[in-house]
Scaffold this motif. Sequence first.
Motif, PDB file in Angstrom:
ATOM      1  N   ALA A 131       0.834  -1.214   0.000  1.00 29.48           N
ATOM      2  CA  ALA A 131       0.000   0.000   0.000  1.00 29.48           C
ATOM      3  C   ALA A 131       0.862   1.254   0.000  1.00 29.48           C
ATOM      4  O   ALA A 131       0.523   2.257  -0.626  1.00 29.48           O
ATOM      5  N   VAL A 132       1.998   1.190   0.711  1.00 30.45           N
ATOM      6  CA  VAL A 132       2.940   2.312   0.684  1.00 30.45           C
ATOM      7  C   VAL A 132       3.595   2.408  -0.690  1.00 30.45           C
ATOM      8  O   VAL A 132       3.751   3.500  -1.255  1.00 30.45           O
ATOM      9  N   ARG A 133       3.976   1.263  -1.237  1.00 31.22           N
ATOM     10  CA  ARG A 133       4.618   1.245  -2.559  1.00 31.22           C
ATOM     11  C   ARG A 133       3.749   1.926  -3.615  1.00 31.22           C
ATOM     12  O   ARG A 133       4.242   2.664  -4.460  1.00 31.22           O
ATOM     13  N   TYR A 134       2.455   1.683  -3.548  1.00 37.65           N
ATOM     14  CA  TYR A 134       1.537   2.270  -4.521  1.00 37.65           C
ATOM     15  C   TYR A 134       0.951   3.600  -4.022  1.00 37.65           C
ATOM     16  O   TYR A 134      -0.016   4.103  -4.578  1.00 37.65           O
ATOM     17  N   GLY A 135       1.544   4.164  -2.958  1.00 36.65           N
ATOM     18  CA  GLY A 135       1.001   5.361  -2.326  1.00 36.65           C
ATOM     19  C   GLY A 135       0.791   6.529  -3.273  1.00 36.65           C
ATOM     20  O   GLY A 135       1.491   6.681  -4.277  1.00 36.65           O
ATOM     21  N   LEU A 136      -0.165   7.346  -2.901  1.00 36.00           N
ATOM     22  CA  LEU A 136      -0.598   8.451  -3.768  1.00 36.00           C
ATOM     23  C   LEU A 136       0.064   9.757  -3.320  1.00 36.00           C
ATOM     24  O   LEU A 136      -0.570  10.638  -2.733  1.00 36.00           O
ATOM     25  N   ALA A 137       1.359   9.870  -3.581  1.00 31.55           N
ATOM     26  CA  ALA A 137       2.125  11.046  -3.159  1.00 31.55           C
ATOM     27  C   ALA A 137       1.586  12.324  -3.786  1.00 31.55           C
ATOM     28  O   ALA A 137       1.806  13.423  -3.250  1.00 31.55           O
ATOM     29  N   GLU A 138       0.909  12.186  -4.914  1.00 37.43           N
ATOM     30  CA  GLU A 138       0.393  13.374  -5.606  1.00 37.43           C
ATOM     31  C   GLU A 138      -0.896  13.910  -4.985  1.00 37.43           C
ATOM     32  O   GLU A 138      -1.390  14.973  -5.371  1.00 37.43           O
ATOM     33  N   ILE A 139      -1.461  13.191  -4.022  1.00 40.33           N
ATOM     34  CA  ILE A 139      -2.687  13.641  -3.360  1.00 40.33           C
ATOM     35  C   ILE A 139      -2.312  14.550  -2.194  1.00 40.33           C
ATOM     36  O   ILE A 139      -1.651  14.129  -1.247  1.00 40.33           O
ATOM     37  N   GLY A 140      -2.720  15.798  -2.235  1.00 41.49           N
ATOM     38  CA  GLY A 140      -2.473  16.738  -1.149  1.00 41.49           C
ATOM     39  C   GLY A 140      -1.054  17.268  -1.129  1.00 41.49           C
ATOM     40  O   GLY A 140      -0.175  16.816  -1.864  1.00 41.49           O
ATOM     41  N   ALA A 141      -0.824  18.221  -0.233  1.00 42.45           N
ATOM     42  CA  ALA A 141       0.470  18.885  -0.144  1.00 42.45           C
ATOM     43  C   ALA A 141       1.388  18.264   0.898  1.00 42.45           C
ATOM     44  O   ALA A 141       2.564  18.600   0.972  1.00 42.45           O
ATOM     45  N   GLY A 142       0.856  17.353   1.722  1.00 42.57           N
ATOM     46  CA  GLY A 142       1.649  16.730   2.775  1.00 42.57           C
ATOM     47  C   GLY A 142       1.965  15.284   2.452  1.00 42.57           C
ATOM     48  O   GLY A 142       2.170  14.921   1.282  1.00 42.57           O
ATOM     49  N   ASP A 143       2.044  14.464   3.508  1.00 42.71           N
ATOM     50  CA  ASP A 143       2.314  13.035   3.347  1.00 42.71           C
ATOM     51  C   ASP A 143       1.082  12.376   2.718  1.00 42.71           C
ATOM     52  O   ASP A 143       0.025  12.288   3.335  1.00 42.71           O
ATOM     53  N   GLY A 144       1.226  11.908   1.488  1.00 41.25           N
ATOM     54  CA  GLY A 144       0.085  11.351   0.764  1.00 41.25           C
ATOM     55  C   GLY A 144      -0.426  10.054   1.373  1.00 41.25           C
ATOM     56  O   GLY A 144       0.259   9.398   2.157  1.00 41.25           O
ATOM     57  N   PRO A 145      -1.656   9.672   1.014  1.00 45.13           N
ATOM     58  CA  PRO A 145      -2.239   8.442   1.555  1.00 45.13           C
ATOM     59  C   PRO A 145      -1.672   7.199   0.884  1.00 45.13           C
ATOM     60  O   PRO A 145      -1.318   7.209  -0.300  1.00 45.13           O
ATOM     61  N   VAL A 146      -1.584   6.127   1.671  1.00 46.11           N
ATOM     62  CA  VAL A 146      -1.254   4.833   1.073  1.00 46.11           C
ATOM     63  C   VAL A 146      -2.418   4.402   0.192  1.00 46.11           C
ATOM     64  O   VAL A 146      -3.532   4.932   0.298  1.00 46.11           O
ATOM     65  N   ASP A 147      -2.173   3.441  -0.680  1.00 49.38           N
ATOM     66  CA  ASP A 147      -3.226   2.997  -1.610  1.00 49.38           C
ATOM     67  C   ASP A 147      -3.296   1.484  -1.636  1.00 49.38           C
ATOM     68  O   ASP A 147      -2.623   0.823  -2.410  1.00 49.38           O
ATOM     69  N   VAL A 148      -4.122   0.940  -0.756  1.00 53.38           N
ATOM     70  CA  VAL A 148      -4.308  -0.502  -0.695  1.00 53.38           C
ATOM     71  C   VAL A 148      -5.097  -1.012  -1.899  1.00 53.38           C
ATOM     72  O   VAL A 148      -5.049  -2.201  -2.233  1.00 53.38           O
TER      73      VAL A 148
END
Length: 262
Positions: free
Chosen positions: A238-255
């Motif tokens: 989920a971290v590997r596929y995390g959505l770093a482009e979502i928001g200005a901070g630490d992006g959400p993981v993507d399970v």
Amino acid sequence: MGSPVLIPRCLTIAGSDSGGGAGIQADLKAFAVAGCYGMTAIVALTAQNTTGVVAVHELPADFVRAQLAAVYDDIGVDAAKTGMLFSRAVIEAVADFLEGRNVPLVVDPVMLASSGAELLQGDAVATLVSRLFPLATVVTPNLQEAEALGGSGSRRELAERIHELGAPAVVVTGGHGDEAVDYLFDGERHIEIPVQRHETGATHGAGCTHSATLAAGLAKGQPLEQAVREAARVASEAVRYGLAEIGAGDGPVDVLHLKGVA
């Protein structure tokens, strides 16, 4: 008489993340990916995004209990997890309700948001330990939470100390610190589970995803070690596929691996 239940039923007792990355939102996604039917007892609402927690609105303990009763009385629960519980009153209500129900329980002792916001009041920590740890199947602190509970030391030492506090089994997760290892101590065996660490800039919700996946494994009847290994794998992915482009901070993981299906 109703039909036999074929889909495992998982309950999360936690806070809501308005940004969708952690809390019950992360838990429900993880339950679904694991093939479980997800339910919630919400203990607090947060005004939150990827950069931090703006405000917390605690729900009355009686209303938390009403949610638990509504779910248990009609649908039933094969495993449960706790996340953010926030206050002593809520912890007491949850513990009073769960006592004697003998459902597999994962206690994720959420104390701080990744942004540093307090998600468990200081006077509630002792109540969490004394009331919920003995009811748990396993307690899943990250390294920071483990040190808050057990002082300084290696993951092995911290797991042993938290076990001595009343937790039947402990997983000190490996997302923080030098070693990328989930450390499981079940009261007898010490088991190191290597995890892949991905530098993605999107780790928000990783701990929730881990504990929810672990609860789902227990709901499906998996032995503890198997459920812990699967939780480590799923959270890492989920971290590997995390959505770093979502928001200005630490992006959400993507399970859900959304970018793979877009």
